[in-house]
Design a protein around this motif. Structure first.
Motif, short mmCIF file in Angstrom:
data_model
loop_
_atom_site.label_atom_id
_atom_site.label_comp_id
_atom_site.label_asym_id
_atom_site.label_seq_id
_atom_site.Cartn_x
_atom_site.Cartn_y
_atom_site.Cartn_z
N THR A 85 45.79 -62.69 42.92
CA THR A 85 45.52 -62.18 41.58
C THR A 85 44.73 -60.88 41.54
N GLY A 86 43.97 -60.59 42.58
CA GLY A 86 43.05 -59.47 42.54
C GLY A 86 41.76 -59.79 41.83
N GLU A 87 41.62 -61.02 41.33
CA GLU A 87 40.41 -61.45 40.66
C GLU A 87 39.45 -62.08 41.67
N ILE A 88 38.21 -62.32 41.25
CA ILE A 88 37.26 -62.99 42.11
C ILE A 88 37.60 -64.48 42.18
N GLY A 89 37.71 -65.00 43.40
CA GLY A 89 37.90 -66.43 43.61
C GLY A 89 36.55 -67.10 43.76
N VAL A 90 36.36 -68.25 43.13
CA VAL A 90 35.06 -68.90 43.09
C VAL A 90 35.13 -70.27 43.74
N ALA A 91 34.20 -70.52 44.66
CA ALA A 91 34.06 -71.84 45.28
C ALA A 91 32.63 -72.33 45.05
N ILE A 92 32.49 -73.60 44.73
CA ILE A 92 31.19 -74.20 44.47
C ILE A 92 30.97 -75.32 45.48
N THR A 93 29.86 -75.25 46.21
CA THR A 93 29.56 -76.24 47.25
C THR A 93 28.16 -76.81 47.06
N SER A 94 27.92 -77.85 47.81
CA SER A 94 26.57 -78.38 47.89
C SER A 94 25.76 -77.58 48.90
N THR A 95 24.48 -77.83 48.95
CA THR A 95 23.63 -77.19 49.95
C THR A 95 23.79 -77.89 51.30
N GLY A 96 23.25 -77.31 52.35
CA GLY A 96 23.22 -77.93 53.66
C GLY A 96 24.58 -78.15 54.25
N LEU A 134 33.46 -65.49 45.65
CA LEU A 134 32.09 -65.81 45.30
C LEU A 134 31.83 -67.28 45.60
N MET A 135 30.85 -67.55 46.46
CA MET A 135 30.45 -68.92 46.76
C MET A 135 29.12 -69.20 46.07
N ILE A 136 29.10 -70.26 45.28
CA ILE A 136 27.89 -70.70 44.61
C ILE A 136 27.49 -72.03 45.24
N THR A 137 26.30 -72.08 45.77
CA THR A 137 25.86 -73.30 46.45
C THR A 137 24.51 -73.74 45.90
N GLY A 138 24.26 -75.02 46.01
CA GLY A 138 22.97 -75.55 45.59
C GLY A 138 21.91 -75.34 46.66
N GLN A 139 20.73 -75.84 46.37
CA GLN A 139 19.62 -75.82 47.32
C GLN A 139 18.67 -76.92 46.88
N VAL A 140 17.82 -77.36 47.79
CA VAL A 140 16.84 -78.39 47.43
C VAL A 140 15.93 -77.85 46.34
N GLY A 141 15.15 -78.73 45.73
CA GLY A 141 14.28 -78.33 44.64
C GLY A 141 13.29 -77.26 45.04
N SER A 142 12.89 -76.45 44.07
CA SER A 142 12.00 -75.31 44.33
C SER A 142 10.69 -75.75 44.98
N GLY A 166 27.35 -79.16 52.98
CA GLY A 166 28.44 -78.63 52.16
C GLY A 166 28.62 -77.14 52.37
N ALA A 167 27.51 -76.41 52.35
CA ALA A 167 27.58 -74.97 52.58
C ALA A 167 28.05 -74.67 54.00
N ALA A 168 27.56 -75.46 54.96
CA ALA A 168 27.97 -75.25 56.36
C ALA A 168 29.47 -75.49 56.53
#
Length: 549
Positions: free
Chosen positions: A68-79, A100-108, A81-83
């Motif tokens: 498409t030429g558009e940004i592809g988005v993947a959403i993963t868990s932290t740790g 674009l990969m959006i991943t979580g992280q443990v609490g601040s 999942g990201a690995a």
């Protein structure tokens, strides 16, 4: 989507994605991304494609981006999942794909303390930095949108590359104010006019011009301008494999994706001017490494780091391929190409096609012709790293339009099916996967995704019960000894049916043509297993030794 400016961090993520026109996201739900997935489920414009492995999710986002030429988005868990996603991000980085990969992280409150939180990954940023152009960590709710905007802008700037954002789980749940979101589109860079003028003078003087088109032509939507320039000066066009579709391969000036074929050496040797566009001259094999360009080399690329990296360049044109090619077309006044230059180039192309067909045999040639005949010109073919791709799908199966051909640029096995998923969803065009049996085992779980979402993907599994290309390499590299290349493979067609997918097992071209037609007509998920042992064998013929002094 949301009526108030006060929203959760997860809602802020989705609002940002909506603002840039994202239509689909790929991923796996987790306790460390649940607020984002919840917001996706309530979006009117963004749809979740639930994948079965994070690597598959990123490969699917990659296929979506390429088609498409558009940004592809993947959403993963932290740790973990990201690995798990790193193989997909490595491929997107190698392929210059805007993912674009959006991943979580443990609490601040726990981040960076090493207290053994669930899925804790203190060095996740460092891991992501290895396979991205930029990574952002969010420290407060107010940073979520700016971090996403920053990474998206960098992904889009110049040569596309993947980027990532990690967001602690407490900030995804947190509620805060979000102002109007504006994601600027970086302007395209025009090469300096003085360089354009100099390049035009050199091209006008050429009697044997040659164009080399890489993936940057496709990425910048510069195909029309490339063809216009080639026609203006009568220059044959060689493409890289990533550059396929930048010129229709039935165009008389198209010499195919044959920059690494020794047969094409005379073109490089005899060309007095070579214009390379959007290519880094990837050194993926020994033939590429040995290419010599004695003539005057002009190199147009948006990434100045690619110019002169492999071959000495007389004139660097730093800028966007589409703008640069359009400027060159406008600046050229005359052409002096020799009358016999194009016929000589065409004869070399014809020799490669003939040799390739002889190597793959009559049966595979007929199967290839069925695909070419039945698939529309804008149909997409995603190829895994498999012997069928190396010998014919990447070489002589014709490509007519940009963004309709893709393969693992990193040469990894396994991305074919998930890339096909993303391409089919993003483009809405008929999509075929050329897949080997060994690579399919890495992505078998994504068949559940295909069936659940009823993606009309046709998976052609060419089954030789092992790693065919590695069998060949081992014969020459380790004295003919074979290790790890013969595999016990399941009955793939029966597995497909177990998933709820239509399937067929074929043993000859006639059966393939019948099944392929049924698959396309059904507009449903379909697997065709091709038993290579029942077909005329493909022969890998080493190229002759080039003379490159």
């Amino acid at each position: 989507m949301f009526s108030m400016t006060s929203m959760t961090g997860g809602e802020a993520v989705v609002l940002t994605l909506e603002s840039i026109g994202v239509r689909h996201v790929f991923g796996i739900v987790s306790v460390h991304n649940l607020p984002i997935f919840d917001a996706v489920s309530r979006s009117k414009t963004v749809k979740l494609i639930p994948c079965r492995h994070e690597q598959g999710a990123v490969h699917a986002a990659d296929g979506y981006a390429r088609s498409t030429g558009e940004i592809g988005v993947a959403i993963t868990s932290t740790g973990p999942g990201a690995a798990n996603a790193m193989g997909g991000m490595f491929e997107a980085y190698t392929a210059s794909s805007p993912v674009l990969m959006i991943t979580g992280q443990v609490g601040s409150s726990s981040y960076g303390k090493g207290q053994g939180e669930l899925h804790e990954a203190e060095s996740q940023m460092s891991m992501l930095e290895c396979v991205t152009c930029c990574v952002e960590h969010v420290s407060r709710h107010s940073e979520i949108v700016p971090a996403l905007v920053s990474v998206i802008s960098e992904i889009r700037n110049g040569r596309p590359r993947p980027g990532a954002v990690e967001i602690p789980i407490d900030l995804q749940y947190a509620v805060g104010e979000v102002q109007d979101i504006s994601v600027p589109i970086p302007p395209r860079t025009m090469p300096p006019q003085s360089d354009i003028d100099d390049a035009a003078v050199i091209l006008e003087s050429a009697v044997r011009p040659l164009l080399v088109a890489g993936g940057g032509v496709v990425n910048s939507d510069a195909s029309e301008n490339l063809v216009a320039l080639a026609e203006r000066i009568g220059a044959p066009v060689l493409t890289t494999i990533e550059g396929r579709g930048s010129i229709p391969e039935d165009h008389p000036l198209a010499m195919g994706p044959n920059t690494d074929m020794v047969v094409m050496d005379p073109l490089f040797y005899e060309a007095d001017v070579v214009l390379a566009v959007g290519t880094r001259f990837q050194q993926s094999n020994n033939t590429h490494k040995g290419i010599v360009i004695p003539g005057r080399l002009l190199h147009l690329d948006v990434d100045p780091g690619m110019i002169g990296l492999v071959h000495e360049t007389e004139l660097a044109l730093v800028g966007d391929a589409r703008l640069g090619l359009a400027a060159l077309v406008a600046s050229l006044r005359t052409a002096n190409t020799e009358n016999d230059w194009l016929p000589r180039a065409q004869s070399l192309r014809e020799h490669i096609v003939s040799t390739s067909r002889n190597a793959i045999g009559l049966d595979i040639s007929e199967i290839m012709d069925v695909i070419a005949r039945r698939l529309p010109r804008n149909g997409i073919v995603a190829k895994d790293a498999t012997i069928s791709a190396y010998l014919w799908a990447n070489r002589v199966l014709p490509v007519y339009e940009p963004r309709t051909s893709m393969r693992p640029v990193s040469m990894a096995i396994g991305p074919g099916v998930p890339m096909g998923i993303g391409a089919a969803i993003g483009s809405g065009q008929p999509t075929v996967v050329v897949q080997g049996d060994g690579g399919l085992m890495l992505s078998l779980g994504e068949m559940a995704t295909i069936v659940q979402e009823q993606i009309p993907l046709v998976i052609c599994v060419f089954n030789d019960r092992g790693y065919g290309i590695l069998r060949f390499i081992q014969k020459s590299a380790i004295g003919g000894r074979q290790v790890g290349v013969d595999l016990e493979t399941p009955a793939f067609s029966e597995i497909a049916e177990a998933f709820g997918m239509d399937s067929a097992k074929v043993c000859n071209p006639r059966e393939f043509e019948k099944s392929f037609g049924m698959a396309l007509d059904s507009q449903r998920p379909f697997m065709i297993e091709i038993d290579l042992s029942s077909l005329a064998p493909m022969r890998i013929q080493p190229q002759g030794t080039p003379v490159r002094d």
